[in-house]
Design a protein around this motif. Structure first.
Motif, PDB file in Angstrom:
ATOM      1  N   GLY A 114       0.863  -1.177   0.000  1.00 29.96           N
ATOM      2  CA  GLY A 114       0.000   0.000   0.000  1.00 29.96           C
ATOM      3  C   GLY A 114       0.894   1.219   0.000  1.00 29.96           C
ATOM      4  N   ASN A 115       0.837   2.011  -1.065  1.00 29.51           N
ATOM      5  CA  ASN A 115       1.736   3.154  -1.231  1.00 29.51           C
ATOM      6  C   ASN A 115       0.988   4.471  -1.129  1.00 29.51           C
ATOM      7  OD1 ASN A 115       3.913   1.424  -1.727  1.00 29.51           O
ATOM      8  ND2 ASN A 115       3.376   1.276  -3.884  1.00 29.51           N
ATOM      9  N   VAL A 116       1.687   5.509  -0.699  1.00 33.90           N
ATOM     10  CA  VAL A 116       1.110   6.848  -0.611  1.00 33.90           C
ATOM     11  C   VAL A 116       0.944   7.393  -2.024  1.00 33.90           C
ATOM     12  CG1 VAL A 116       1.423   9.193   0.263  1.00 33.90           C
ATOM     13  CG2 VAL A 116       2.188   7.234   1.643  1.00 33.90           C
ATOM     14  N   ARG A 117      -0.285   7.787  -2.354  1.00 35.48           N
ATOM     15  CA  ARG A 117      -0.560   8.329  -3.688  1.00 35.48           C
ATOM     16  C   ARG A 117      -0.778   9.839  -3.602  1.00 35.48           C
ATOM     17  NH1 ARG A 117      -5.758   5.563  -2.576  1.00 35.48           N
ATOM     18  NH2 ARG A 117      -7.301   7.209  -2.336  1.00 35.48           N
ATOM     19  N   ASP A 118      -0.863  10.474  -4.750  1.00 36.76           N
ATOM     20  CA  ASP A 118      -0.920  11.937  -4.794  1.00 36.76           C
ATOM     21  C   ASP A 118      -2.329  12.532  -4.766  1.00 36.76           C
ATOM     22  OD1 ASP A 118      -1.898  11.406  -7.320  1.00 36.76           O
ATOM     23  OD2 ASP A 118      -0.356  12.543  -8.386  1.00 36.76           O
ATOM     24  N   ASN A 119      -3.347  11.701  -4.491  1.00 38.57           N
ATOM     25  CA  ASN A 119      -4.713  12.221  -4.484  1.00 38.57           C
ATOM     26  C   ASN A 119      -5.601  11.406  -3.564  1.00 38.57           C
ATOM     27  OD1 ASN A 119      -6.510  10.164  -6.182  1.00 38.57           O
ATOM     28  ND2 ASN A 119      -4.448  10.249  -7.091  1.00 38.57           N
ATOM     29  N   ASN A 120      -6.671  12.042  -3.098  1.00 38.72           N
ATOM     30  CA  ASN A 120      -7.686  11.367  -2.299  1.00 38.72           C
ATOM     31  C   ASN A 120      -8.991  12.137  -2.447  1.00 38.72           C
ATOM     32  OD1 ASN A 120      -8.623   9.362  -0.402  1.00 38.72           O
ATOM     33  ND2 ASN A 120      -8.738  11.023   1.071  1.00 38.72           N
ATOM     34  N   LEU A 121     -10.032  11.447  -2.897  1.00 39.22           N
ATOM     35  CA  LEU A 121     -11.356  12.056  -3.059  1.00 39.22           C
ATOM     36  C   LEU A 121     -11.298  13.342  -3.881  1.00 39.22           C
ATOM     37  CD1 LEU A 121     -12.685  11.473   0.573  1.00 39.22           C
ATOM     38  CD2 LEU A 121     -13.158  10.080  -1.468  1.00 39.22           C
ATOM     39  N   GLY A 122     -10.492  13.324  -4.951  1.00 34.37           N
ATOM     40  CA  GLY A 122     -10.402  14.464  -5.844  1.00 34.37           C
ATOM     41  C   GLY A 122      -9.503  15.595  -5.368  1.00 34.37           C
ATOM     42  N   ARG A 123      -8.843  15.412  -4.248  1.00 36.00           N
ATOM     43  CA  ARG A 123      -7.944  16.450  -3.725  1.00 36.00           C
ATOM     44  C   ARG A 123      -6.501  15.980  -3.808  1.00 36.00           C
ATOM     45  NH1 ARG A 123     -10.064  18.269   2.007  1.00 36.00           N
ATOM     46  NH2 ARG A 123      -8.353  19.719   1.705  1.00 36.00           N
ATOM     47  N   ARG A 124      -5.597  16.925  -4.048  1.00 38.39           N
ATOM     48  CA  ARG A 124      -4.166  16.617  -4.117  1.00 38.39           C
ATOM     49  C   ARG A 124      -3.643  16.276  -2.721  1.00 38.39           C
ATOM     50  NH1 ARG A 124      -1.180  16.985  -8.176  1.00 38.39           N
ATOM     51  NH2 ARG A 124       0.654  17.589  -7.008  1.00 38.39           N
ATOM     52  N   VAL A 125      -2.716  15.353  -2.690  1.00 35.68           N
ATOM     53  CA  VAL A 125      -2.063  14.945  -1.450  1.00 35.68           C
ATOM     54  C   VAL A 125      -0.567  15.123  -1.639  1.00 35.68           C
ATOM     55  CG1 VAL A 125      -1.566  12.969   0.046  1.00 35.68           C
ATOM     56  CG2 VAL A 125      -3.888  13.304  -0.843  1.00 35.68           C
ATOM     57  N   GLY A 126       0.092  15.758  -0.678  1.00 31.87           N
ATOM     58  CA  GLY A 126       1.540  15.957  -0.747  1.00 31.87           C
ATOM     59  C   GLY A 126       2.309  14.960   0.093  1.00 31.87           C
ATOM     60  N   HIS A 127       1.680  14.475   1.158  1.00 29.83           N
ATOM     61  CA  HIS A 127       2.267  13.474   2.051  1.00 29.83           C
ATOM     62  C   HIS A 127       1.162  12.987   2.991  1.00 29.83           C
ATOM     63  CE1 HIS A 127       2.389  17.106   4.545  1.00 29.83           C
ATOM     64  NE2 HIS A 127       2.296  16.267   5.572  1.00 29.83           N
ATOM     65  N   LEU A 128       1.431  11.947   3.745  1.00 31.43           N
ATOM     66  CA  LEU A 128       0.516  11.460   4.771  1.00 31.43           C
ATOM     67  C   LEU A 128       1.269  11.358   6.086  1.00 31.43           C
ATOM     68  CD1 LEU A 128      -1.416   8.558   2.981  1.00 31.43           C
ATOM     69  CD2 LEU A 128      -2.248  10.862   3.479  1.00 31.43           C
ATOM     70  N   VAL A 129       0.547  11.514   7.178  1.00 30.49           N
ATOM     71  CA  VAL A 129       1.111  11.314   8.506  1.00 30.49           C
ATOM     72  C   VAL A 129       0.252  10.271   9.209  1.00 30.49           C
ATOM     73  CG1 VAL A 129       1.701  12.342  10.713  1.00 30.49           C
ATOM     74  CG2 VAL A 129       1.986  13.672   8.605  1.00 30.49           C
ATOM     75  N   TYR A 130       0.870   9.136   9.545  1.00 25.62           N
ATOM     76  CA  TYR A 130       0.182   8.059  10.244  1.00 25.62           C
ATOM     77  C   TYR A 130       0.574   8.079  11.712  1.00 25.62           C
ATOM     78  CZ  TYR A 130      -1.003   5.836   5.781  1.00 25.62           C
ATOM     79  OH  TYR A 130      -1.498   5.555   4.535  1.00 25.62           O
ATOM     80  N   ASP A 131      -0.424   7.944  12.565  1.00 29.34           N
ATOM     81  CA  ASP A 131      -0.208   7.885  14.002  1.00 29.34           C
ATOM     82  C   ASP A 131      -0.907   6.630  14.509  1.00 29.34           C
ATOM     83  OD1 ASP A 131       0.765   8.759  16.418  1.00 29.34           O
ATOM     84  OD2 ASP A 131      -0.823  10.220  16.750  1.00 29.34           O
ATOM     85  N   ALA A 132      -0.331   5.951  15.485  1.00 27.19           N
ATOM     86  CA  ALA A 132      -0.940   4.722  15.998  1.00 27.19           C
ATOM     87  C   ALA A 132      -0.475   4.460  17.415  1.00 27.19           C
ATOM     88  CB  ALA A 132      -0.557   3.535  15.115  1.00 27.19           C
ATOM     89  N   TYR A 133      -1.259   3.693  18.112  1.00 21.88           N
ATOM     90  CA  TYR A 133      -0.882   3.129  19.406  1.00 21.88           C
ATOM     91  C   TYR A 133      -0.419   1.705  19.071  1.00 21.88           C
ATOM     92  CZ  TYR A 133      -1.471   1.236  24.127  1.00 21.88           C
ATOM     93  OH  TYR A 133      -1.279   0.615  25.341  1.00 21.88           O
ATOM     94  N   PRO A 134       0.893   1.483  18.933  1.00 29.00           N
ATOM     95  CA  PRO A 134       1.398   0.215  18.389  1.00 29.00           C
ATOM     96  C   PRO A 134       0.867  -1.047  19.056  1.00 29.00           C
ATOM     97  CG  PRO A 134       3.164   1.804  18.460  1.00 29.00           C
ATOM     98  CD  PRO A 134       1.985   2.428  19.185  1.00 29.00           C
ATOM     99  N   ALA A 135       0.805  -1.093  20.373  1.00 28.17           N
ATOM    100  CA  ALA A 135       0.356  -2.320  21.041  1.00 28.17           C
ATOM    101  C   ALA A 135      -1.071  -2.675  20.638  1.00 28.17           C
ATOM    102  CB  ALA A 135       0.465  -2.171  22.552  1.00 28.17           C
ATOM    103  N   MET A 136      -1.948  -1.685  20.575  1.00 30.14           N
ATOM    104  CA  MET A 136      -3.331  -1.936  20.201  1.00 30.14           C
ATOM    105  C   MET A 136      -3.439  -2.277  18.713  1.00 30.14           C
ATOM    106  SD  MET A 136      -6.712   0.491  20.509  1.00 30.14           S
ATOM    107  CE  MET A 136      -6.496   0.707  22.262  1.00 30.14           C
TER     108      MET A 136
END
Length: 99
Positions: free
Chosen positions: A32-54
């Motif tokens: 799964g790769n970061v792409r340059d668009n989402n729902l018709g809007r341009r995307v420059g980067h993504l930031v993922y946050d998670a609680y690793p144990a959960m």
């Protein structure tokens, strides 16, 4: 079963090695790769946050269900966190099966 949430780049060779076995006639990899668009809007980067144990607990549950449901031999599921640029892999799944 290799399950991991990490800020480090994902390693395809590590995931494949984790699921390879002499009983497997197939190893499949999904990226799964970061792409340059989402729902018709341009995307420059993504930031993922998670609680690793959960997150790892839930990822393991999903992988266990997939193994049982589809007769898989093994699964590896790795997910990145942090800032990811266009084209970077955010999700890596490798599975092995008899056929």
């Amino acid at each position: 079963m290799l399950i991991r949430v990490t800020e480090a780049p994902l390693n395809i060779a590590e995931a494949v090695a984790a699921v390879e076995t002499n009983a497997a006639g197939a190893v499949n990899v999904f990226l799964g790769n970061v792409r340059d668009n989402n729902l018709g809007r341009r995307v420059g980067h993504l930031v993922y946050d998670a609680y690793p144990a959960m997150a790892e607990k839930v990822m393991r549950e999903i992988a266990e269900e997939a193994k049982e449901r589809f007769g898989l031999l093994d699964c590896a599921v790795l997910h990145r966190t942090g800032r990811l640029e266009l084209g970077e892999t955010s999700l890596l799944i490798a599975v092995s099966s008899g056929h």
